[in-house]
Design a protein around this motif. Sequence first.
Motif, mmCIF file in Angstrom:
data_model
loop_
_atom_site.group_PDB
_atom_site.id
_atom_site.type_symbol
_atom_site.label_atom_id
_atom_site.label_comp_id
_atom_site.label_asym_id
_atom_site.label_seq_id
_atom_site.Cartn_x
_atom_site.Cartn_y
_atom_site.Cartn_z
ATOM 1 N N MET A 195 0.848 -1.198 0.000
ATOM 2 C CA MET A 195 0.000 0.000 0.000
ATOM 3 C C MET A 195 0.885 1.250 0.000
ATOM 4 N N LYS A 196 0.742 2.067 -1.032
ATOM 5 C CA LYS A 196 1.520 3.305 -1.092
ATOM 6 C C LYS A 196 0.730 4.431 -0.432
ATOM 7 N N ILE A 197 1.345 5.067 0.548
ATOM 8 C CA ILE A 197 0.681 6.088 1.365
ATOM 9 C C ILE A 197 1.448 7.403 1.269
ATOM 10 N N ILE A 198 0.751 8.465 0.925
ATOM 11 C CA ILE A 198 1.370 9.787 0.900
ATOM 12 C C ILE A 198 0.577 10.749 1.783
ATOM 13 N N ALA A 199 1.244 11.803 2.213
ATOM 14 C CA ALA A 199 0.574 12.895 2.921
ATOM 15 C C ALA A 199 0.548 14.111 2.013
ATOM 16 N N VAL A 200 -0.589 14.781 1.973
ATOM 17 C CA VAL A 200 -0.719 16.013 1.202
ATOM 18 C C VAL A 200 -1.258 17.096 2.127
ATOM 19 N N ILE A 201 -0.590 18.234 2.126
ATOM 20 C CA ILE A 201 -0.954 19.351 2.992
ATOM 21 C C ILE A 201 -1.542 20.466 2.125
ATOM 22 N N PRO A 202 -2.865 20.650 2.129
ATOM 23 C CA PRO A 202 -3.452 21.762 1.363
ATOM 24 C C PRO A 202 -3.158 23.076 2.068
ATOM 25 N N ALA A 203 -2.628 24.029 1.322
ATOM 26 C CA ALA A 203 -2.152 25.270 1.942
ATOM 27 C C ALA A 203 -2.706 26.474 1.186
ATOM 28 N N ARG A 204 -3.810 26.975 1.674
ATOM 29 C CA ARG A 204 -4.448 28.153 1.079
ATOM 30 C C ARG A 204 -3.906 29.402 1.766
ATOM 31 N N TYR A 205 -3.516 30.383 0.983
ATOM 32 C CA TYR A 205 -2.891 31.583 1.557
ATOM 33 C C TYR A 205 -3.910 32.485 2.244
ATOM 34 N N ALA A 206 -5.073 32.642 1.624
ATOM 35 C CA ALA A 206 -6.051 33.627 2.103
ATOM 36 C C ALA A 206 -7.027 33.006 3.090
ATOM 37 N N SER A 207 -6.614 32.885 4.344
ATOM 38 C CA SER A 207 -7.511 32.395 5.387
ATOM 39 C C SER A 207 -8.495 33.492 5.789
ATOM 40 N N THR A 208 -9.735 33.097 6.038
ATOM 41 C CA THR A 208 -10.762 34.086 6.386
ATOM 42 C C THR A 208 -10.502 34.715 7.745
ATOM 43 N N ARG A 209 -10.237 33.879 8.754
ATOM 44 C CA ARG A 209 -10.099 34.387 10.120
ATOM 45 C C ARG A 209 -8.712 34.943 10.412
ATOM 46 N N PHE A 210 -7.694 34.450 9.708
ATOM 47 C CA PHE A 210 -6.315 34.861 9.982
ATOM 48 C C PHE A 210 -5.543 34.840 8.665
ATOM 49 N N PRO A 211 -5.656 35.919 7.875
ATOM 50 C CA PRO A 211 -5.006 35.959 6.564
ATOM 51 C C PRO A 211 -3.491 35.727 6.667
ATOM 52 N N ALA A 212 -2.980 34.946 5.716
ATOM 53 C CA ALA A 212 -1.538 34.661 5.615
ATOM 54 C C ALA A 212 -0.974 33.933 6.828
ATOM 55 N N LYS A 213 -1.830 33.207 7.556
ATOM 56 C CA LYS A 213 -1.359 32.580 8.794
ATOM 57 C C LYS A 213 -0.275 31.539 8.541
ATOM 58 N N LEU A 214 -0.323 30.876 7.387
ATOM 59 C CA LEU A 214 0.642 29.812 7.129
ATOM 60 C C LEU A 214 2.052 30.351 6.898
ATOM 61 N N MET A 215 2.145 31.638 6.582
ATOM 62 C CA MET A 215 3.461 32.250 6.372
ATOM 63 C C MET A 215 3.922 33.045 7.584
ATOM 64 N N GLN A 216 3.190 32.954 8.684
ATOM 65 C CA GLN A 216 3.605 33.644 9.912
ATOM 66 C C GLN A 216 4.823 32.960 10.529
ATOM 67 N N ASP A 217 5.644 33.763 11.183
ATOM 68 C CA ASP A 217 6.841 33.226 11.837
ATOM 69 C C ASP A 217 6.466 32.471 13.109
ATOM 70 N N LEU A 218 6.971 31.254 13.212
ATOM 71 C CA LEU A 218 6.767 30.440 14.405
ATOM 72 C C LEU A 218 8.142 30.034 14.919
ATOM 73 N N CYS A 219 8.739 30.939 15.681
ATOM 74 C CA CYS A 219 10.056 30.703 16.292
ATOM 75 C C CYS A 219 11.112 30.336 15.250
ATOM 76 N N GLY A 220 11.238 31.179 14.227
ATOM 77 C CA GLY A 220 12.304 31.023 13.248
ATOM 78 C C GLY A 220 11.932 30.294 11.979
ATOM 79 N N LYS A 221 10.758 29.679 11.942
ATOM 80 C CA LYS A 221 10.283 29.005 10.736
ATOM 81 C C LYS A 221 8.812 29.354 10.530
ATOM 82 N N THR A 222 8.378 29.341 9.283
ATOM 83 C CA THR A 222 6.966 29.617 9.026
ATOM 84 C C THR A 222 6.102 28.452 9.507
#
Length: 242
Positions: free
Chosen positions: A1-28
């Motif tokens: 069984m081949k298993i992969i992980a996929v992370i959907p990453a939308r930039y324009a979040s409604t409640r917190f825009p650009a949250k995925l690109m925010q700094d979290l202790c030295g890394k986004t």
Amino acid sequence: MKIIAVIPARYASTRFPAKLMQDLCGKTVILRTYEAAVKTNLFDDVFVVTDSDLIFDEINVHGGKAIRSIKEHESGSDRIAEAVYDMDVDLVINVQGDEPFIDKKPLEELIQVFKHDLDKKIDLGSLMFEITDVAEINNPNNVKVITDQQGFALYFSRSVIPYPREEQAGVRYMKHIGIYAFRKEALLDFYRLPMLSLEASEKLEQLRYLEYGKRIKMVETNHGSIGIDTPEDLEKARKLIS
């Protein structure tokens, strides 16, 4: 069984825009999520699929694997389905891009469900855990799920389900964690089928699967997710890391 992980990453979040690109202790946030998924060693491959050039470049420049979405999408499932359409995979795990504190154990439990499902009666699986705080139960941002006796989802809602008309009935309130494991064919079916009224009303993509008769196996876990939905969540995450 081949298993992969996929992370959907939308930039324009409604409640917190650009949250995925925010700094979290030295890394986004998105880079930490990607690295945490890789670190579990559960997957044959890990990808970020995004509508954003910024996120695409962020993953690639750090040696990761990113896929640029071709179309605009209403949901994470649609975005993932487009990305894996031509891939030779059996099981696709959807990891949320705003959850950098991935816990390996519930993911392992979710994968095992499919390894034991020899008759392929399960179309997709997901996670849930019990909540008891009244404010948490009533919070529409917490999606609740009810299941049958075999653990298959009957319904998901932002409302309180079941309604406590009889408070002594002993029901448990289960919060849905938005991590999914899909058989590829079920994911592609979702991609081809139009949105119906329940999904449109609640804004919950998992309802499309139920409306079209797909079977969702719920796995109970004691590990609640730690997502970043607001600036306050980001501050809590920074304190947790530091």
